[in-house]
Design a protein around this motif. Sequence first.
Motif, PDB file in Angstrom:
ATOM      1  N   VAL A 297     -16.538-104.495 -17.562  1.00  0.00           N
ATOM      2  CA  VAL A 297     -17.364-105.220 -16.887  1.00  0.00           C
ATOM      3  C   VAL A 297     -18.207-106.144 -17.460  1.00  0.00           C
ATOM      4  O   VAL A 297     -18.294-105.794 -18.602  1.00  0.00           O
ATOM      5  CB  VAL A 297     -18.227-104.227 -15.882  1.00  0.00           C
ATOM      6  CG1 VAL A 297     -17.778-103.190 -14.848  1.00  0.00           C
ATOM      7  CG2 VAL A 297     -19.242-103.459 -16.707  1.00  0.00           C
TER       8      VAL A 297
ATOM      9  N   THR B 134     -25.028-111.636 -23.058  1.00  0.00           N
ATOM     10  CA  THR B 134     -23.971-111.073 -21.994  1.00  0.00           C
ATOM     11  C   THR B 134     -22.726-110.760 -22.772  1.00  0.00           C
ATOM     12  O   THR B 134     -22.120-111.333 -23.746  1.00  0.00           O
ATOM     13  CB  THR B 134     -23.432-112.375 -21.259  1.00  0.00           C
ATOM     14  OG1 THR B 134     -24.748-112.858 -20.390  1.00  0.00           O
ATOM     15  CG2 THR B 134     -22.489-112.054 -19.905  1.00  0.00           C
TER      16      THR B 134
ATOM     17  N   HIS C 253     -18.826-107.711 -22.616  1.00  0.00           N
ATOM     18  CA  HIS C 253     -18.206-107.098 -21.847  1.00  0.00           C
ATOM     19  C   HIS C 253     -17.999-105.698 -22.270  1.00  0.00           C
ATOM     20  O   HIS C 253     -18.000-105.494 -23.672  1.00  0.00           O
ATOM     21  CB  HIS C 253     -16.474-107.515 -21.813  1.00  0.00           C
ATOM     22  CG  HIS C 253     -16.309-108.606 -21.141  1.00  0.00           C
ATOM     23  ND1 HIS C 253     -15.730-108.740 -19.782  1.00  0.00           N
ATOM     24  CD2 HIS C 253     -16.669-110.051 -21.321  1.00  0.00           C
ATOM     25  CE1 HIS C 253     -15.828-110.179 -19.465  1.00  0.00           C
ATOM     26  NE2 HIS C 253     -16.289-110.902 -20.296  1.00  0.00           N
TER      27      HIS C 253
ATOM     28  N   GLY D 196     -15.986 -99.950 -17.977  1.00  0.00           N
ATOM     29  CA  GLY D 196     -16.639 -99.848 -16.806  1.00  0.00           C
ATOM     30  C   GLY D 196     -17.616 -98.362 -16.633  1.00  0.00           C
ATOM     31  O   GLY D 196     -18.423 -98.407 -15.979  1.00  0.00           O
TER      32      GLY D 196
ATOM     33  N   ARG E 221     -27.860 -98.449 -18.985  1.00  0.00           N
ATOM     34  CA  ARG E 221     -27.480 -99.062 -17.593  1.00  0.00           C
ATOM     35  C   ARG E 221     -28.451 -98.721 -16.656  1.00  0.00           C
ATOM     36  O   ARG E 221     -29.013 -97.640 -16.575  1.00  0.00           O
ATOM     37  CB  ARG E 221     -25.912 -98.384 -17.136  1.00  0.00           C
ATOM     38  CG  ARG E 221     -25.532 -99.017 -15.975  1.00  0.00           C
ATOM     39  CD  ARG E 221     -24.393 -98.253 -15.264  1.00  0.00           C
ATOM     40  NE  ARG E 221     -23.207 -98.183 -16.231  1.00  0.00           N
ATOM     41  CZ  ARG E 221     -22.217 -99.133 -15.653  1.00  0.00           C
ATOM     42  NH1 ARG E 221     -22.076 -99.434 -14.732  1.00  0.00           N
ATOM     43  NH2 ARG E 221     -21.093 -99.061 -16.709  1.00  0.00           N
TER      44      ARG E 221
ATOM     45  N   ALA F 109     -26.215-102.393 -10.949  1.00  0.00           N
ATOM     46  CA  ALA F 109     -24.948-103.143 -10.900  1.00  0.00           C
ATOM     47  C   ALA F 109     -25.452-104.383  -9.817  1.00  0.00           C
ATOM     48  O   ALA F 109     -26.201-104.185  -8.787  1.00  0.00           O
ATOM     49  CB  ALA F 109     -24.077-102.585  -9.941  1.00  0.00           C
TER      50      ALA F 109
ATOM     51  N   ALA G 151     -24.988-107.861  -7.621  1.00  0.00           N
ATOM     52  CA  ALA G 151     -24.477-108.144  -6.592  1.00  0.00           C
ATOM     53  C   ALA G 151     -23.207-109.045  -6.799  1.00  0.00           C
ATOM     54  O   ALA G 151     -22.318-109.348  -6.245  1.00  0.00           O
ATOM     55  CB  ALA G 151     -25.223-109.101  -5.335  1.00  0.00           C
ATOM     56  N   ASP G 152     -23.242-109.858  -8.160  1.00  0.00           N
ATOM     57  CA  ASP G 152     -22.427-110.749  -8.702  1.00  0.00           C
ATOM     58  C   ASP G 152     -21.238-110.180  -9.474  1.00  0.00           C
ATOM     59  O   ASP G 152     -20.572-110.763 -10.349  1.00  0.00           O
ATOM     60  CB  ASP G 152     -23.031-111.905  -9.377  1.00  0.00           C
ATOM     61  CG  ASP G 152     -23.768-111.330 -10.676  1.00  0.00           C
ATOM     62  OD1 ASP G 152     -23.776-110.116 -10.886  1.00  0.00           O
ATOM     63  OD2 ASP G 152     -24.202-112.188 -11.263  1.00  0.00           O
ATOM     64  N   GLY G 153     -21.279-108.760  -9.646  1.00  0.00           N
ATOM     65  CA  GLY G 153     -20.227-108.189 -10.232  1.00  0.00           C
ATOM     66  C   GLY G 153     -20.611-107.921 -11.644  1.00  0.00           C
ATOM     67  O   GLY G 153     -20.005-107.172 -12.563  1.00  0.00           O
ATOM     68  N   ARG G 154     -21.705-108.225 -11.845  1.00  0.00           N
ATOM     69  CA  ARG G 154     -22.285-108.105 -13.241  1.00  0.00           C
ATOM     70  C   ARG G 154     -23.359-106.560 -13.537  1.00  0.00           C
ATOM     71  O   ARG G 154     -23.893-106.396 -12.332  1.00  0.00           O
ATOM     72  CB  ARG G 154     -23.289-109.080 -13.875  1.00  0.00           C
ATOM     73  CG  ARG G 154     -22.344-110.171 -14.118  1.00  0.00           C
ATOM     74  CD  ARG G 154     -23.076-111.528 -14.306  1.00  0.00           C
ATOM     75  NE  ARG G 154     -22.592-112.664 -14.328  1.00  0.00           N
ATOM     76  CZ  ARG G 154     -22.499-113.607 -15.540  1.00  0.00           C
ATOM     77  NH1 ARG G 154     -23.414-112.998 -16.504  1.00  0.00           N
ATOM     78  NH2 ARG G 154     -21.889-114.527 -15.470  1.00  0.00           N
ATOM     79  N   THR G 155     -23.185-106.234 -14.635  1.00  0.00           N
ATOM     80  CA  THR G 155     -24.005-104.736 -14.592  1.00  0.00           C
ATOM     81  C   THR G 155     -25.200-105.020 -15.502  1.00  0.00           C
ATOM     82  O   THR G 155     -25.081-105.592 -16.528  1.00  0.00           O
ATOM     83  CB  THR G 155     -23.288-103.607 -15.185  1.00  0.00           C
ATOM     84  OG1 THR G 155     -21.886-103.492 -14.276  1.00  0.00           O
ATOM     85  CG2 THR G 155     -23.908-102.402 -15.045  1.00  0.00           C
TER      86      THR G 155
END
Length: 69
Positions: A8, A25, A27, A30, A48, A51, A53-57
């Motif tokens: 992610v 930013t 990777h 998950g 963490r 999460a 809405a744009d798929g980024r955590t």
Amino acid sequence: MDDQQPTVVAVLDGGPTDIPVMMRTCHVTGDADRVKLPWLNGYEHFHRTAAGADGRTVFTWVGRTRIAE
């Protein structure tokens, strides 16, 4: 059989203001709940928190440790 876990996009929020935007930013797997970013003479720690809405955590800064000498 593929042993690789899906990744992610992690966005690192908070911490030292001199961390470059491009390093905020990255990777991660998950299931990762922490990110340890080497910075200057230590590590910045992010946990963490959400999460997006744009798929980024989002990982929020929780502290710093120094590299042992």
